[in-house]
Design a protein around this motif. Structure first.
Motif, short mmCIF file in Angstrom:
data_model
loop_
_atom_site.label_atom_id
_atom_site.label_comp_id
_atom_site.label_asym_id
_atom_site.label_seq_id
_atom_site.Cartn_x
_atom_site.Cartn_y
_atom_site.Cartn_z
N ILE A 91 20.86 39.47 27.24
CA ILE A 91 21.41 38.79 28.42
C ILE A 91 20.31 38.65 29.46
CG2 ILE A 91 23.76 39.56 28.02
CD1 ILE A 91 23.36 41.73 30.05
N GLU A 92 20.46 37.61 30.32
CA GLU A 92 19.48 37.38 31.39
C GLU A 92 19.80 38.29 32.56
OE1 GLU A 92 16.05 35.71 32.68
OE2 GLU A 92 17.08 34.96 30.90
N TRP A 93 18.78 38.95 33.06
CA TRP A 93 19.00 39.89 34.17
C TRP A 93 19.25 39.10 35.44
CZ3 TRP A 93 16.50 40.91 38.80
CH2 TRP A 93 16.87 42.10 39.45
N SER A 94 20.19 39.56 36.24
CA SER A 94 20.49 38.88 37.51
C SER A 94 20.96 39.90 38.52
CB SER A 94 21.56 37.79 37.31
OG SER A 94 22.78 38.38 36.88
N MET A 95 20.83 39.53 39.79
CA MET A 95 21.25 40.43 40.86
C MET A 95 22.61 40.02 41.39
SD MET A 95 17.83 41.07 43.14
CE MET A 95 18.82 42.10 44.22
N ASP A 96 23.21 40.93 42.08
CA ASP A 96 24.49 40.62 42.72
C ASP A 96 24.26 39.66 43.88
OD1 ASP A 96 25.62 42.36 40.96
OD2 ASP A 96 25.52 44.08 42.34
N ASN A 97 25.27 38.84 44.16
CA ASN A 97 25.14 37.84 45.23
C ASN A 97 25.04 38.49 46.61
OD1 ASN A 97 25.28 35.74 43.39
ND2 ASN A 97 27.54 35.69 43.45
N ASP A 98 25.66 39.63 46.76
CA ASP A 98 25.66 40.28 48.07
C ASP A 98 24.56 41.33 48.19
OD1 ASP A 98 26.68 41.92 46.19
OD2 ASP A 98 28.37 42.67 47.40
N ALA A 99 23.52 41.22 47.36
CA ALA A 99 22.45 42.20 47.42
C ALA A 99 21.69 42.04 48.74
CB ALA A 99 21.50 42.00 46.25
N SER A 100 21.19 43.16 49.22
CA SER A 100 20.44 43.16 50.48
C SER A 100 19.04 42.60 50.26
CB SER A 100 20.37 44.59 51.03
OG SER A 100 19.67 45.42 50.11
N ASN A 101 18.39 42.34 51.40
CA ASN A 101 17.02 41.83 51.31
C ASN A 101 16.08 42.83 50.65
OD1 ASN A 101 17.79 39.46 52.56
ND2 ASN A 101 17.39 40.25 54.64
N ALA A 102 16.32 44.12 50.94
CA ALA A 102 15.46 45.15 50.33
C ALA A 102 15.63 45.17 48.83
CB ALA A 102 15.80 46.53 50.93
N ALA A 103 16.87 45.01 48.39
CA ALA A 103 17.12 44.99 46.96
C ALA A 103 16.48 43.77 46.32
CB ALA A 103 18.63 45.00 46.69
N VAL A 104 16.52 42.65 47.04
CA VAL A 104 15.89 41.44 46.51
C VAL A 104 14.38 41.64 46.41
CG1 VAL A 104 15.44 39.00 46.95
CG2 VAL A 104 17.72 39.95 47.35
N LEU A 105 13.82 42.29 47.40
CA LEU A 105 12.39 42.54 47.37
C LEU A 105 12.00 43.44 46.21
CD1 LEU A 105 9.60 42.26 48.70
CD2 LEU A 105 10.21 44.21 50.17
N VAL A 106 12.78 44.51 46.02
CA VAL A 106 12.50 45.41 44.91
C VAL A 106 12.63 44.68 43.58
CG1 VAL A 106 13.33 47.44 43.68
CG2 VAL A 106 13.14 47.48 46.17
N ALA A 107 13.64 43.85 43.47
CA ALA A 107 13.83 43.12 42.23
C ALA A 107 12.68 42.16 41.99
CB ALA A 107 15.15 42.36 42.28
N SER A 108 12.21 41.53 43.05
CA SER A 108 11.09 40.59 42.88
C SER A 108 9.84 41.34 42.43
CB SER A 108 10.84 39.84 44.19
OG SER A 108 12.00 39.11 44.57
N GLU A 109 9.57 42.48 43.08
CA GLU A 109 8.42 43.27 42.65
C GLU A 109 8.57 43.72 41.20
OE1 GLU A 109 8.17 46.44 45.39
OE2 GLU A 109 7.33 45.24 47.02
N ALA A 110 9.79 44.14 40.87
CA ALA A 110 10.03 44.55 39.49
C ALA A 110 9.85 43.40 38.53
CB ALA A 110 11.45 45.13 39.35
N HIS A 111 10.23 42.19 38.99
CA HIS A 111 10.07 41.03 38.13
C HIS A 111 8.60 40.76 37.85
CE1 HIS A 111 11.60 36.71 37.12
NE2 HIS A 111 11.16 37.38 36.07
N THR A 112 7.77 40.86 38.89
CA THR A 112 6.34 40.65 38.68
C THR A 112 5.78 41.69 37.69
OG1 THR A 112 5.81 42.04 40.59
CG2 THR A 112 6.10 39.69 40.99
N ILE A 113 6.18 42.94 37.89
CA ILE A 113 5.67 43.98 36.98
C ILE A 113 6.18 43.76 35.57
CG2 ILE A 113 5.73 46.45 36.52
CD1 ILE A 113 5.87 46.88 39.55
#
Length: 1614
Positions: free
Chosen positions: A422-444
Motif C-alpha cells: 500500500i502507498e504510505w499516506s498521512m492523516d489529513n489533520d496531521a500537524s505541521n510538525a508531523a508533516v515535516l517529520v514525514a517529509s524528512e522521512a520521505h527523503t531518507i
C-alpha cells in the motif's frame, strides 16, 4: 442489415424532430430515407453524397437535438467507412462550428467524433487538416467556457491524436514499433530488489527486440508533420507560442506531460531521425536546463511543484533513454541533480529530485549505462559515485536531526507500508510538525531505497556476469581470482567505488532502526552485496560487510537493562548475577541478521576462506544463546512486561535458527575440499583460542569449544565420501582436547571422537577388506598400502590416547570408542587388528576394574561376532588375549565369561575343520582330473603361511583352558574344566584320531593328574568369609557353606566336574576311543583314578566316581559296545569298594553303599546279556555281603518308622536281579536267598516284637514268645528255615520285601519255581502268623494277600512242563500241600484262640480284618478245595477239618458267653459253615473238575456231624433256658443250618459216603431226581426240633420233613 436499419431510424428521428421548425430538414430526411432504401451498403452510401449532406444539413441548423442526432449519424457513417475522403474538409468545418457551441453535450459529441475521425481512414494527413483537427481539440482544452469534463476529454483526445501522429511516423519511417516503459518507471509499493529485477528484465527484453537504428536526415511528409508537432509542443512547454498548431497559448504543464509521453514512448524516432534528435538536444534540453535552475526565482506556473515534477520526470527519461547520445547534457543534468540534494531547498523539491535519483539506482540497466558512460570514462565525472555519496549524505542527516527517533519511526512505517503493498499516506489533520517529520522521512526513505537499488543492481549485474560466464560460480573452486570479462570488471569497479559509502549508510540505519520491513530490506541489501563481493572475490568489502553483519546478530543487554535486572526486588543475588552474565535477548533484527548471515555463508561457502572465523564466532555465540536457559527472543516492544510476552515465537525462532545453524554445516558436502579445510581450520582456531592451561574455563569458553567440536563432527559426517583429506585435522583437534586438563573438555572430545570414528568406519568410503579375511596374500596387503595407512590413521588416536594419556577417564573413553567400533563396524576392519589386540592385551595389566571390564567387552564382541572377519594371522593372538582376560584376578566374572568365549572360539574352529575336511577331498578329485591345471592353480593359491591351521587354533583353546583349569579360584577352574569337556563332548565326532590322542594325552589325563595332585596337597583349614563389617567391635564375616569352607572341599568340586566330563566322553565316544592305540593304558589309569576317588575321596567325589561308572555302563551296554572284560572290571571295583572299609562318616557310607547297590543293579540290567552263571553268583555274593553289613537297623530309623537308606537300596535293586532266559537256573538260588532274609535267628525278633507290641498295646512279650515257639513246633520243626520272621531286619523292611519275593516267584518259569514253592509258602505263613503278636500290624495283611496270590497261581498253574522229573515234582508238590495246610491251620484255627486286646479296635480296622479273612476264606474254598487237582486226601482231610474248626467257633461256646462273641467272628463262622455246604453241593461243583468230587466226599460226613451238633446244641440250650430267649447268634446259626440243608443237593457219590442204611442208599440211587439223602441222616434230630419254641425253626423243620417225604416218595393219602 443493422447498420442500414439504424441509419433509417436516425433519419426518422431527425425528421420527427425537425417537423415543426425546420421543414426543409424534415423533407430532406424523408428524401434521404427513400434514397437510403435504394442503397445496399456503406460503399454505395459513400458514393452518394445525399445521405452525408442530409446529416451535415441537420448539424448546420445548430439545434442541440438535431446536432446530437446529426453527429451521432456522422460517427456511424465514419466508423463504417460510409463517407468519401473528399468530405473531410466539410466534416472538419462542421466540427469546428460545433466546438464553438456552448452546450456540453454537443462539445463532448464533437470530441468523440473527432477521435473516431482520427482512428478512421479519413484521418488527416496534410498539415492543414491535421493542424485544423488538433486545433479543435486544443480550443476545447483551453476554452474558458469548457467544463472540466470537456477539458479532460479534450486532453485525452489530444494525447491520443499525438500518439496516432507519432505512430504514423513510426510506420512511415519504417522504424521498430517497440515502445519504452511507461512514465512511472518503478512502483513505490514494491521492494527495491523486486524493482531492480523487474526493470532489468524489462529493459533486456526491449533491448533484445530492437537493435540500434542508423541515423537518417531525410523525413517523409508524415515525419515532417510529427516534427512540426514536436517543435510546437516544445515551444508551448517553454512558454512560447506555436507556429503550426492553431493555438496561441497552452498550459506548460500539459505540454510537458505530452512531451514526456512522446520521449518515453517513441524512443526509436529520436534515436534514428536526426531532425528529431536535434530538437531533443537543442530545444528540449534547453528547456530542461532552464527549468532546472534553482538560483533564480521562478514565477507563475514554472514555480509550481507539479511543473517541477514534470520537468524532473522528463529529465529522467532523457537521461535514462538518451544519455548515450547526450553524454554532455546528461552529465550536466546529473550533476545538477546531485547538487540539488546538497542545497537548502524545500523538502518537496528534494523529494522530487531524490525520486529521480532513486529511479536511476533501482534500474540496473540505467545504472550500468551511467556507470559505463561516466564513471568508467576518465574524461567524465564519476556520476554514479557522486549519486551514491549524495544519497548517503541524505541518509546521514538522520544523525543531525532533532527528531531522529520520530523520523526513523516514520521511515520504518513507510517501508512497512510498502511491504504490505500500500502507498504510505498521512492523516489529513496531521500537524505541521508531523508533516515535516514525514517529509524528512520521505527523503531518507528515497535515499535509502536508492542506495539499496545500487546494491541490488550490483548483485543483478554480478549474476548476469555469472550467467554469461565472465565469473565462476562460488560453488566451484576458482583457479583465478582476477576478473577478466567486461561486465565483471564493471561490477568490480562499481563495488570498489561504492562499498564503503553504502556500508556506512546501511549500517547506520540498521543500527538505529527497529522496523521489521526496513530491517528486512537492508539485510537483503547486505546479503546481495556480500554475495556479489564473494562472487567477485572482493575480499576487503566482503570481510567488512561480514563483520558489520555479525555485529547485528547477537544482542547483549545494555547497561540500563542490566541495572533494571539488578534492582529487581524479587530476584536473588545469585540469580541476578547469572542473568547479568548469561542473559541474551535476540531481537527480530538479530534473528533476521542471523538468517542473512546463514544465507551468505551458504552461498559463499567456497570463497569465504579466512573469513569463516567471523562467521563461526557469531554462530558459536548463537549456539550458546540457543542452549542458554536465559536466552530469549524479543517479539514485542521493550515496554511490555516480560511475563506477558508470548513465548511461542521465541521457541519458533530458536528452532529455525538452530535448524539453519545445522544445515550450514550439513551443506559442507557441497563445498570443495579446500573450503572444507578452511572451515575446519577456522573451527580449530576458534576452539584453540579458548583453551588455556588452567582447568577452570568459563561457560562461554566451554560453549565455544563445544560448538567447534560438534560442528567438526557434523562436517565429518557430511563429508564421509571424501574423508581422507580432512581426517588428520579432525583427529588432531580431538587429541589436543583429550589432553587438556579440563575433564569436561576431555569428555567432550572423547564423545565426539567416538561419533567421528564410528561414522568413518561405517561409511561406504572406508575400504576395509572384509570379504575374504582368511584368504589374504602378502602381495594384496602391499597393494593396499593406501587403505592400510588410512585405516590405521582412523584408529590410531585410540591407541595414542590409551598409551600416552595417564588419565583413567581418557583411557576408558578410548576403550569405549573401540567397543562401539567393534560392535557396529568390526567386520570392516582389516589391517588394524594387531594394534587393537595388543591394546586389549595391555588392558589386562591395568589395576582399574573399569578398564578391564571395558576391554573385555571388546573381546567379547570380537569372539562372538568377529572371528569370521579377523585376518588369519590374528586368530591365535585373539584366543591368547581372551585367555589373558581369563587369568586376570581383578574381576572374577570377566574370567568366567572369558571361558565362555573360548567355547565360542571352539565352535568357530570346528566349523573351519569341517569346511577344510570337505574341501580336501574335492581338491584331490580336481588333482586327479588334470595335472597341468592343478599346477597353475597351486601357483595362484594362497601360500601355506596364510592358510588357517584350525588344529593349532583348537589346541590353543585347549591350552588356555588347561591353564585356567589349575587356577586357584574355584569358579574359574570349574568353568574351564566344564568347558573343556563340554567342547570335546559336543565336537568330538568332528575330530580325527590323532587330534583325539593329543587331546587325551596332552590335556585330559594331565588335567586328571594335576587336579588330583592339587586337591591332595590343598589345605584343610577352614576359610573365613569376606568381612562385611563390624558389630559390637567384632568383625562380621560372610557365611560359607560347610561343604565349601576349605580349599580341599573346593578342589573336590573340581574333581567332580572332571569325573562328570570323563563320564560324558565315555558315554558318547567309547566305541571310537577303543580304537585309539593307547586306550588300554588310559582305561587302567582311569579305573585307578575312579577307585581312588571312591575309596579316598569325599562323599561328593565318591558319588561322582560311581556315577561315572554308571553312566559308562548305561550308555554303552544297551548298544552292545562293551565286552565282558569291561563289565568284570566295573564289578571288581564295586566288590573292592564294598569289601574295603571306606574312610567315611556313617551317613556318607550309607550313601556310597546305596549308590554302589544302584550301580550293581544297573550293571546287571544293562549288561545282563554278558553275565554267566559264575558272574551272577558273584553278583549275588556281593549282594549278600552288602546285606550282611546292614543286618541291624539303626534306632533312629526304627523310631521314625522308616527304612534305612541302604535297605531301601537293597529293595530297589532286588527286582532288577531277575535272571534272564540264559540264567533261568539262577531263579531257585535267588528265591531261596531272598527267603533266608525272612527267616533268621530269634534273638533280634524279641526286641523288635517288644517295640511293636509296646506301641500297639498287644500281648506281653512272654506270651508272644510262647505262642511263637508252639507254632514253630507245630508247623515247621523239621525244616531248615526255622527262625523268627525278620530276624536281624526291621518289620518295615520285611513288609517291603514280601511283595518283591512273591512278584519274583510269580515271574519265575514254572519248571524253576516248583522246587521253591514250599519254602515260599512257609515263609509267607510265618509272616502271616505275626497277626497273633501284632494284630494291628501290616505285615500279616501283606503276607495274607501275597499268600492268596501264590496259592491261587499254583493251583491254577498247568504244571505239564514241570513233570520232567516226576519224583522231584511229586515230592515238591506234597511238601507244598503240607505247607499250605500248615498255613491255614495256623492262620485260621490258631488265630481263633488269640487273646483279645483290652482296647477296642476301630470300625475301619474291624472291617478291613473281616474283609481280609473273607478273602482268605474265599481263596481257601473256591480256589484251593474246589480247583485243586493233586492234593493228597490226608491234606484235604486237614483242610476240611480246619474249615470245620472255624465253623464251630460259635457253636463251641456255651450259651452264657456266646452272646459276647463279636459280630465279625460269628459272621466268619457262618461263612465257613456255608463254604462247607458249597463244597458238598453238586450244583456248585457241576462246572468244576472231578477233583472237587473228592473234596465233597471228604466234607459231607464232617458237615453232617457239624449240623447235628449245632441242632442238638440248640435243643439243649432251649431246654436249659426254659422261657428265657436264646441268644440271637444261636438262633441265626440254627436257622442258617436249616436253610442250607434245605437248599443242599448232593450227587450219588457223595450220598454213598453218608452214614445211612444200605437199602436206603440203593433206593435213593434209583431216584435220580431227588438228591437230598443227607436229610435222612438228620431225620431223628428234625423230629426233636418240631417242638421248638422258635417259630422260624419249626417252619424250617416242617419244610425239611416235607423234603424228606418227597425224597422217600411218600405222599398224603387224602
Amino acid at each position: 442489415m443493422a447498420f442500414m436499419a439504424a441509419l433509417e431510424a436516425d433519419l426518422r428521428a431527425l425528421s420527427a424532430e425537425a417537423r415543426r421548425r425546420h421543414p426543409a430538414v424534415k423533407d430532406a430526411a424523408e428524401h434521404a430515407i427513400l434514397k437510403l432504401r435504394s442503397l445496399s451498403g456503406p460503399s454505395e452510401i459513400a458514393q452518394n453524397e445525399d445521405i452525408l449532406r442530409m446529416f451535415l444539413m441537420a448539424c448546420s441548423v445548430k439545434s442541440v437535438k438535431l446536432s446530437v442526432i446529426g453527429l451521432s449519424c456522422l460517427q456511424k457513417l465514419i466508423s463504417h467507412d460510409a463517407v468519401a475522403s473528399s468530405a473531410l474538409k466539410e466534416i472538419l468545418a462542421t466540427l469546428k462550428d460545433h466546438a464553438e457551441m456552448t452546450d456540453e453535450i454537443v462539445q463532448l459529441k464533437t470530441l468523440q467524433t473527432m477521435l473516431i475521425l482520427f482512428q478512421s481512414h479519413l484521418h488527416p494527413e496534410s498539415e492543414e487538416s491535421m493542424s485544423q483537427a488538433l486545433g479543435i481539440c486544443l480550443y476545447l482544452l483551453e476554452s474558458s467556457r469548457s467544463s472540466d469534463s470537456v477539458r479532460n476529454t479534450a486532453a485525452a483526445t489530444f494525447r491520443q491524436a499525438v500518439a496516432l501522429v507519432f505512430d504514423n511516423v513510426i510506420r512511415a519511417e519504417s522504424l521498430p514499433s517497440g515502445k519504452a516503459s511507461s512514465a512511472r518507471l518503478s512502483s513505490r509499493v514494491t521492494s527495491v530488489a523486486d524493482n531492480v529485477t523487474h526493470s532489468f528484465s524489462r529493459t533486456l527484453s526491449l533491448a533484445s527486440n530492437s537493435g540500434e537504428p542508423t541515423m537518417r536526415e531525410n523525413l517523409s511528409d508524415v515525419g515532417k508533420l510529427g516534427l512540426r508537432l514536436l517543435e510546437d509542443l516544445t515551444a508551448l512547454a517553454a512558454g512560447g507560442s506555436a507556429t503550426w498548431l492553431r493555438v496561441h497559448s497552452l498550459h506548460r504543464t500539459f505540454a510537458l506531460d505530452i512531451l514526456e509521453f512522446v520521449l518515453s514512448t517513441y524512443v526509436a524516432i529520436f534515436r534514428a531521425l536526426l531532425s528529431y534528435q536535434q530538437v531533443l538536444r537543442h530545444q528540449i534540453c534547453s528547456l530542461l536546463m532552464t527549468s532546472l535552475r534553482t538560483n533564480v526565482e521562478l514565477e507563475g506556473e514554472a514555480g509550481e511543484p507539479s511543473f517541477r515534477r514534470l520537468v524532473l520526470r522528463l529529465l529522467s527519461h532523457v537521461i535514462r533513454l538518451y544519455s548515450s547520445s547526450l553524454v554532455t547534457e546528461s552529465e550536466v543534468f546529473l550533476n545538477m541533480l546531485v547538487k540539488v540534494t546538497r542545497q537548502d531547498l524545500p523538502l518537496w523539491h528534494q523529494i522530487l529530485v531524490l525520486e529521480i535519483l532513486r529511479g536511476f539506482c533501482v534500474e540496473a540497466c540505467t545504472l550500468r549505462l551511467l556507470f559505463q558512460t561516466f564513471d568508467m570514462n576518465p574524461v567524465n565525472t564519476n556520476v554514479v559515485e557522486n549519486i551514491v555519496r549524495a544519497l548517503a549524505l541524505v541518509v546521514a542527516t538522520i544523525q543531525a536531526s532533532d527528531s531522529s527517533e520520530e523520523t526513523l519511526s516514520a521511515v520504518a512505517g513507510m517501508f512497512s507500508s510498502k511491504a504490505k503493498g500500500i502507498e504510505w499516506s498521512m492523516d489529513n489533520d496531521a500537524s505541521n510538525a508531523a508533516v515535516l517529520v514525514a517529509s524528512e522521512a520521505h527523503t531518507i526513505t528515497l535515499a535509502l531505497e536508492g542506495l539499496l537499488g545500487v546494491v541490488f543492481t550490483i548483485a543483478t549485474l554480478t549474476d548476469e556476469a555469472l550467467d554469461v560466464g565472465e565469473l565462476e560460480s562460488p560453488k566451484y573452486e576458482s583457479n583465478s581470482v582476477e576478473c577478466s570479462g567486461h561486465l565483471a570488471l564493471l561490477c568490480m569497479a562499481m563495488v570498489n567505488s561504492t562499498w564503503l559509502t553504502i556500508l556506512d549508510s546501511l549500517s547506520l540505519i540498521l543500527m538505529r532502526s527497529q522496523g521489521e520491513a526496513i530491517i528486512l530490506e537492508i539485510l537483503k541489501g547486505y546479503q546481495a552485496f556480500t554475495q556479489a563481493c564473494g562472487v567477485l572475490r572482493a575480499i576487503e568489502p566482503l570481510n567488512s560487510f561480514l563483520a558489520s553483519l555479525c555485529k547485528f546478530t547477537i544482542n547483549n543487554p545494555n547497561e540500563g537493562e542490566k541495572k533494571s535486572i539488578l534492582q529487581s526486588p524479587g530476584s536473588k543475588k545469585s540469580e541476578t548475577s547469572m542473568d547479568q552474565r548469561d542473559s541474551i535477548i535476540l531481537t527480530p533484527k538479530n534473528v533476521q541478521a542471523l538468517r542473512t548471515l546463514f544465507n551468505v555463508a551458504h552461498r559463499l561457502h567456497n570463497v569465504l576462506g579466512p573469513s569463516w572465523v567471523l562467521v563461526l564466532e557469531t554462530l558459536s555465540a548463537l549456539d550458546r544463546a540457543i542452549h542458554s536457559p536465559h536466552a530469549s527472543t524479543q517479539e514485542v516492544s521493550a515496554s511490555v512486561s516480560r511475563l506477558s510476552r508470548d513465548t511461542s515465537g521465541q521457541y519458533s525462532d530458536f528452532h529455525i535458527l538452530s535448524s539453519l545453524n545445522s544445515q550450514l554445516f550439513e551443506s559442507s558436502a557441497l563445498m570443495n575440499i579446500a573450503a572444507v579445510k578452511s572451515l575446519l581450520s577456522a573451527l580449530h582456531q576458534l576452539s584453540s583460542q579458548h583453551i588455556s592451561g588452567s582447568s577452570q574455563l568459563s561457560g562461554q569458553q566451554i560453549g565455544s569449544i563445544s560448538f567447534s567440536v560438534e560442528r567438526m563432527a557434523s562436517i565429518l559426517i557430511n563429508n564421509l565420501h571424501r574423508v581422507e583429506p580432512i581426517w588428520d585435522q579432525i583427529a588432531a583437534h580431538h587429541l589436543e582436547l583429550a589432553n587438556c586438563s579440563n575433564p569436561q573438555l576431555r569428555s567432550m572430545a572423547l564423545d565426539s571422537l567416538d561419533q567421528s570414528i564410528c561414522s568413518v568406519v561405517g561409511s561406504e568410503k572406508f575400504h576395509g577388506i572384509s570379504s575374504a579375511p582368511h584368504q589374504f596374500q602378502e602381495s594384496q596387503m602391499v597393494n593396499e598400502s593406501k587403505t592400510v595407512s588410512f585405516e590405521y590413521a582412523v584408529l590410531s588416536p585410540l591407541v595414542i590416547l590409551y598409551s600416552s594419556n595417564k588419565n583413567v577417564d581418557v583411557q576408558m573413553g578410548a576403550l569405549k570408542i573401540l567397543l562401539h567400533v567393534l560392535e557396529r563396524h568390526g567386520e570392516k576392519l582389516s589391517y588394524s587388528w594387531p594394534s587393537i589386540l595388543h591394546m586389549l592385551r595391555v588392558v589386562t595389566d591395568a589395576s582399574e576394574k573399569d578398564l578391564i571390564s571395558l576391554g573385555f567387552q571388546s573381546i567379547r564382541v570380537i569372539m562372538n561376532e568377529g572371528l569370521a572377519t579377523i585376518p588369519v594371522q590374528c586368530l591365535d593372538e585373539c584366543i591368547l588375549v581372551t585367555g589373558a582376560y581369563g587369568t586376570q584376578k581383578t574381576e572374577i566374572n570377566i574370567s568366567l565369561t572369558a571361558v565362555g568365549l573360548l567355547w565360542t572360539a571352539t565352535d568357530f574352529v570346528v566349523k573351519g575343520l569341517i569346511s577344510k575336511s570337505v574341501e580336501q577331498p574335492n581338491h584331490m578329485n580336481e588333482e586327479a582330473q588334470s595335472g597341468a591345471t592343478v599346477k597353475e592353480t597351486n601357483i595362484k593359491q594362497v601360500s601355506p603361511k596364510q592358510e588357517v591351521d584350525y588344529s593349532k587354533l583348537f589346541f590353543s583353546v585347549f591350552s588356555v583352558l588347561q591353564k585356567l583349569g589349575s587356577d586357584d579360584r574355584p569358579e574359574v577352574r570349574n568353568s574351564a574344566v566344564r568347558t573343556l569337556f563340554q567342547t570335546l563332548s559336543t565336537h568330538g565326532q568332528k575330530l580325527s584320531k590323532s587330534m583325539w590322542e593329543d587331546c587325551l594325552w596332552l590335556y585330559v589325563f594331565p588335567m586328571l593328574e594335576h587336579v588330583s595332585h592339587l586337591a591332595s596337597t590343598s589345605s584343610r583349614d577352614e576359610w573365613q568369609g569376606k568381612e562385611l563389617g563390624t558389630r559390637a567391635g567384632k568383625a562380621v564375616h560372610m557365611l560359607i557353606h560347610h561343604s565349601r569352607n576349605t580349599a580341599q572341599k573346593q578342589w573336590d568340586e573340581t574333581i567332580v566336574l572332571v569325573l562328570g566330563g570323563i563320564a560324558r566322553l565315555l558315554r558318547s565316544f567309547f566305541p571310537f576311543l577303543q580304537q585309539l592305540s593307547k586306550f588300554s593304558s588310559g582305561w587302567a589309569l582311569l579305573l585307578d583314578f575312579i577307585k581312588n576317588s571312591i575309596l579316598n575321596g569325599s562323599k561328593e567325589v565318591a558319588l561322582a566316581a560311581i556315577n561315572c561308572l554308571q553312566t559308562f555302563v548305561g550308555a554303552n551296554c544297551p548298544k552292545g559296545n562293551l565286552e565282558s572284560s569291561y563289565v568284570k572290571s566295573v564289578l571288581d571295583i564295586y566288590e573292592l569298594v564294598l569289601q574295603t572299609s571306606p574312610n567315611f562318616k556313617n551317613d556318607s557310607t550309607d550313601k556310597v553303599k546305596q549308590e554302589v547297590l544302584r550301580g550293581l543293579g544297573d550293571l546287571y540290567v544293562q549288561a545282563q546279556s554278558l553275565f554267566n552263571d559264575e558272574m551272577y553268583l558273584r553278583l549275588m555274593a556281593i549282594m549278600h555281603l552288602m546285606i550282611k553289613a546292614t543286618m541291624t537297623p539303626t534306632d533312629y530309623d526304627s523310631e521314625l518308622g522308616s527304612i534305612p537308606a541302604v535297605q531301601r537300596g537293597i529293595l530297589e535293586i532286588i527286582p532288577m536281579l531277575r535272571p534272564m532266559t540264559m540264567l533261568s537256573s539262577m531263579w531257585t538260588p535267588l528265591l531261596l536267598e531272598l527267603l533266608c532274609y525272612l527267616n533268621g535267628q530269634e534273638g533280634p525278633l524279641q526286641k523288635n516284637s517288644k517295640q511293636i507290641h509296646d506301641q500297639n498295646s498287644v500281648v506281653p512279650v512272654d506270651g508272644a514268645k510262647r505262642t511263637l515257639a508252639e507254632r514253630s513246633r507245630l508247623n515247621g520243626s523239621g525244616t531248615k528255615l526255622d527262625g523268627a520272621v525278620g530276624c536281624g531286619w526291621g518289620i518295615l523292611f520285611v513288609e517291603k520285601l514280601v511283595p518283591i519275593i512273591v512278584n519274583l516267584f510269580l515271574e519265575a518259569p514254572p519248571n524253576e519255581r516248583f522246587s521253591a514253592s514250599p519254602e515260599v509258602i512257609q515263609g509267607l505263613g510265618r509272616c502271616m502268623n505275626t497277626r497273633r503278636e501284632n494284630p494291628r500290624g501290616t505285615l500279616w495283611r501283606i503276607s495274607a494277600e501275597c499268600f492268596n496270590r501264590v496259592v491261587t497261581d499254583e493251583v491254577r498253574q498247568d504244571n505239564a512242563d514241570c513233570k520232567s522229573d516226576v519224583n522231584s515234582y511229586r515230592l515238591s508238590r506234597a511238601r507244598f500241600w503240607k505247607e499250605v495246610a500248615d498255613v491255614y491251620e495256623t492262620f485260621l484255627v490258631g488265630s481263633c484262640g488269640r487273646v483279645l486286646s483290652s482296647d477296642v479296635p476301630s470300625a475301619d480296622s474291624i472291617t478291613a480284618d473281616e474283609t481280609l479273612e473273607m478273602s482268605v476264606l474265599t481263596v481257601f474254598g473256591d480256589d484251593i478245595l474246589k480247583l485243586q487237582k493233586d492234593a493228597p486226601v490226608e491234606v484235604l482231610q486237614r483242610l476240611v477239618n480246619c474249615l470245620d474248626h472255624c465253623a464251630s467257633r460259635t457253636g463251641s461256646l456255651p450259651v452264657q458267653t456266646v452272646g459276647f462273641l463279636p459280630l465279625h467272628c460269628s459272621r466268619f463262622s457262618l461263612s465257613c459253615l456255608q463254604m462247607m455246604f458249597s463244597l458238598c453241593s453238586c450244583i456248585a461243583k457241576a462246572s468244576l473238575c472231578a477233583a472237587a468230587s473228592e473234596a465233597s466226599k471228604v466234607t459231607i460226613p464232617i458237615l453232617m456231624k457239624r449240623c447235628e451238633v449245632i441242632l442238638g446244641q440248640f435243643l439243649a440250650d432251649e431246654n436249659d433256658l426254659g422261657e428265657h430267649p436264646l441268644p440271637s447268634v444261636r438262633i441265626e446259626e440254627t436257622i442258617c443250618v436249616l436253610q442250607e440243608l434245605a437248599r443242599l443237593i448232593i450227587d450219588i457219590d457223595t450220598a454213598n459216603v453218608l452214614n445211612i442204611p444200605a437199602y436206603l442208599k440203593e433206593a435213593l440211587g434209583k431216584n435220580k431226581f431227588h438228591r437230598r439223602a443227607h436229610l435222612l441222616s438228620l431225620l431223628p434230630t428234625f423230629s426233636e426240633l418240631v417242638v421248638s419254641r422258635e417259630a422260624r425253626v419249626r417252619e424250617l423243620v416242617q419244610v425239611l420233613l416235607r423234603l424228606i417225604s418227597s425224597e422217600l416218595g411218600l405222599q398224603r393219602l387224602t
